[in-house]
Enzyme design. Sequence first.
Site, mmCIF file in Angstrom:
data_model
loop_
_atom_site.group_PDB
_atom_site.id
_atom_site.type_symbol
_atom_site.label_atom_id
_atom_site.label_comp_id
_atom_site.label_asym_id
_atom_site.label_seq_id
_atom_site.Cartn_x
_atom_site.Cartn_y
_atom_site.Cartn_z
ATOM 1 N N SER A 39 3.267 -12.124 -24.953
ATOM 2 C CA SER A 39 2.673 -10.946 -25.532
ATOM 3 C C SER A 39 3.210 -9.987 -26.298
ATOM 4 O O SER A 39 2.648 -9.137 -27.096
ATOM 5 C CB SER A 39 1.498 -10.177 -24.193
ATOM 6 O OG SER A 39 2.546 -9.612 -23.421
ATOM 7 N N ASP A 344 -0.258 0.468 -24.073
ATOM 8 C CA ASP A 344 -1.237 0.135 -23.099
ATOM 9 C C ASP A 344 -0.593 0.088 -21.547
ATOM 10 O O ASP A 344 -1.631 -0.460 -20.837
ATOM 11 C CB ASP A 344 -2.035 -0.994 -23.412
ATOM 12 C CG ASP A 344 -0.995 -2.256 -23.390
ATOM 13 O OD1 ASP A 344 0.199 -2.238 -22.992
ATOM 14 O OD2 ASP A 344 -1.387 -3.567 -23.889
ATOM 15 N N HIS A 347 2.978 -3.019 -22.906
ATOM 16 C CA HIS A 347 3.345 -3.230 -24.403
ATOM 17 C C HIS A 347 3.613 -1.843 -25.151
ATOM 18 O O HIS A 347 3.303 -0.771 -24.479
ATOM 19 C CB HIS A 347 2.399 -4.147 -25.138
ATOM 20 C CG HIS A 347 2.014 -5.220 -24.295
ATOM 21 N ND1 HIS A 347 0.660 -5.281 -23.752
ATOM 22 C CD2 HIS A 347 2.766 -6.438 -23.923
ATOM 23 C CE1 HIS A 347 0.631 -6.409 -23.107
ATOM 24 N NE2 HIS A 347 1.744 -7.090 -23.405
#
Length: 376
Positions: A39, A344, A347
């Site tokens: 991610s 978040d 990240h």
Amino acid sequence: MKILAVAVLVLVPCLLPGAHAANHSHKRPFASIFSFGDSYADTGNFVSLAAQLIPLIPFNNLPYGETFFGHPTGRASNGRLILDFIADALGLPFVPPSTAKGQDFSKGANFAVVGATALDLAYFQQQNITSVPPFNTSLSVQLGWFEELLPSLCSSTAGCEDYLGKSLFFMGEFGGSDYVFVLAANKTVEQAKSYVPTIVNGITQGVERLIQLGARRIVVPGILPSGCTPIMLTLYASPNKEDYDRYGCLTKYDGLSRYHDDHLRSQIQALRNKHPYTNIAFAEYNRPVLAFMHRPDTFGFDGSSTLQACCGAGGGDYNYNPIAACGFPGATSCEDPSRVVNWDGIHLTEAAYSDIAWAWLHGPFAEPPIWTLASY
Ligand SMILES: *[C@@H]1O[C@H](CO)[C@@H](O)[C@H](O)[C@H]1NC(C)=O
Ligand SMILES: *[C@@H]1O[C@H](CO)[C@@H](O)[C@H](O)[C@H]1NC(C)=O
Ligand SMILES: *[C@@H]1O[C@H](CO)[C@@H](O)[C@H](O)[C@H]1NC(C)=O
Ligand SMILES: *[C@@H]1O[C@H](CO)[C@@H](O)[C@H](O)[C@H]1NC(C)=O
């Protein structure tokens, strides 16, 4: 008068826009960029792969993407990722996700997928680690996608060697997701450490496979100091003050990240010795993210929120709650994301990614800096 004319004649070629000499200095250092990872690098693959399977994908909703793109793109941030900043700096377009339909991949493709692991799904299943979601997107699967795409990018052996030799490869970040899943299966940090050699070996085998295919310039990122992330600080909160360092990070989890990076660094050195004609850079998340924690002012970050997620509805010390996370209904972003490190809970913000990208391109957080790998 004569002297002036000579001076003008000498100067004019340099002043013409697009003059040959001037254009040469703007030559692109790499023909294309190929990226693998999770991610921290995914620019849209997970959203297109999982759209049918998962009813609510948080990073498919605002405020993801609010700062740069103005809409969610599948990137797990408020804007651009490190890969975006680097592509831009190297004069290349943003690296398109490999699942994009009808896309021209001649300048690169990004195979990274949210949650992707260095080790195969089958390995975790054999180890009874059932916390790994059943998406089959591991490093070796992503390399398989690259091998499938390759014939459309170059044909003869010599042609492919030339094309891939001029390309820049990112093998990772990988490993971060592996440890998340191992820890989620109730393994201790000490037990998680016993997986480090296997996980690092998975990464170096991936690099070897790229070299066999013709890659000559490869960046291998380490992992983030997980003990400083809001999600770990929330899930593994401890009543013992001694478990935290003076910046509020969980020492044991940062230790795991450092242990991984130390292993990876030494295995990369072994790869360099084995492949002297390949340039392999080790790029760090650990030191830059810790620098953000230790000296936030230096980087323009707000020192009171280094351990807080900018986006979410969690409140509390870390503003993280897995069931009220960023992208879920009711979650909002902080007033000024450009002053915050974490986006978040997991990240980073594009402000943090921008700083790291610069330090990977020019140093000091990539060894050697990416600019020095240029293909001409
Ligand atoms: C400069 O170089 C690029 C790529 O090498 C080329 O596409 C472009 O046409 C050149 N521009 C001029 C003005 O020569
Ligand atoms: C994942 O995909 C690869 C390649 O398509 C396949 O070989 C492998 O068996 C799959 N693994 C699982 C656990 O489904
Ligand atoms: C996984 O679970 C099965 C069935 O309970 C057991 O036989 C096997 O030994 C376990 N494997 C590992 C690596 O713990
Ligand atoms: C981990 O431990 C917790 C608490 O003991 C338990 O509720 C949970 O089911 C366990 N998870 C796994 C994957 O074993």
